[in-house]
Write an enzyme that holds these catalytic residues in place. Structure first.
Site, short mmCIF file in Angstrom:
data_model
loop_
_atom_site.label_atom_id
_atom_site.label_comp_id
_atom_site.label_asym_id
_atom_site.label_seq_id
_atom_site.Cartn_x
_atom_site.Cartn_y
_atom_site.Cartn_z
N HIS A 1 -7.41 -8.13 -0.02
CA HIS A 1 -6.36 -7.11 -0.10
C HIS A 1 -5.52 -8.00 -1.60
CE1 HIS A 1 -2.61 -5.10 0.87
NE2 HIS A 1 -2.04 -6.10 0.34
N HIS B 1 0.78 -1.37 0.06
CA HIS B 1 -0.10 -0.02 0.03
C HIS B 1 0.72 1.23 -0.01
CE1 HIS B 1 -4.15 -1.20 0.41
NE2 HIS B 1 -3.76 -2.26 1.65
N GLU C 1 -6.39 -12.02 4.05
CA GLU C 1 -7.60 -11.18 3.58
C GLU C 1 -7.98 -11.29 2.31
OE1 GLU C 1 -5.16 -7.44 4.30
OE2 GLU C 1 -4.98 -7.74 6.46
N ASP D 1 -7.47 -2.45 -1.77
CA ASP D 1 -8.50 -3.45 -0.85
C ASP D 1 -9.69 -3.29 -1.65
OD1 ASP D 1 -6.41 -3.94 1.08
OD2 ASP D 1 -7.02 -2.46 2.45
#
Length: 193
Positions: free
Chosen positions: A174, A107, A171, A114
């Site tokens: 992600h 990120h 996740e 996301d």
């Protein structure tokens, strides 16, 4: 050289750009520009999705594939300045869920997003957990979810990986652009308009 030509030559694959300037085909729910996130704090001044141009191009490619199937990408987070990463790490100092700011995350390099999917009515597909759910249930491989959730996660992962992204095991939301790991960590902030 006119203004447009000068602008084109200054933009390369690693330049940060605003996704909205390249496509209007995304939905946004920029969680960290609100208090509706695991931090319970607004940490971005405004809801903008900046990414490196190569990430934008790969994301647009993925979204075209979803649009052909009647879905659209909804974005929760994009580029994250390093200062924001440090705040998150103070709250959740677990590298399984938050990247250590000493190393930086994808990120922070402008190469991660996301996301979830919405249908043609704007309804989010059931992914089994909310965004930023820190538990094993959010893992791609968690077996105790419905077949519908499994299929939704598979759809998201299959198309994203076919467009140059890697998934993050713990996740479902992600995705990292495969080529972004070598980009520099950044702490640049964007201007709010």
């Amino acid at each position: 050289m006119n203004k447009d030509q000068a602008k084109e030559t200054s933009v390369n694959d690693s330049t940060f750009v605003n996704l909205k300037q390249y496509s209007q085909d995304f939905e946004y729910d920029m969680k960290y520009a609100t208090e509706d996130n695991f931090l319970k704090a607004k940490v971005y001044d405004c809801a903008e999705c900046f990414l490196r141009l190569k990430t934008v191009n790969a994301l647009i490619d993925a979204n075209k594939k979803f649009l052909e199937k009647g879905y659209k990408i909804k974005i929760f987070d994009c580029y994250r300045p390093l200062d924001i990463q440090k705040k998150m790490w103070k709250i959740v100092s677990n590298p399984k869920y938050v990247a250590d700011p000493a190393k930086g995350s994808i990120h922070n390099r402008g190469g991660a997003v996301d996301i979830t999917l919405i249908d043609s009515l704007g309804k989010e597909l059931d992914m089994g957990t909310p965004f930023d759910f820190f538990g094993i249930e959010a893992s791609h491989n968690y077996p105790n979810v419905s077949d519908n959730v499994k299929q939704n996660r598979i759809l998201l992962k299959t198309i994203m990986t076919s467009s140059g992204f890697n998934s993050f095991d713990s996740e479902w939301w992600h995705y990292n652009l495969k080529t972004a790991l070598n980009d520099a960590v950044s702490n640049a902030k964007w201007d709010c308009k």
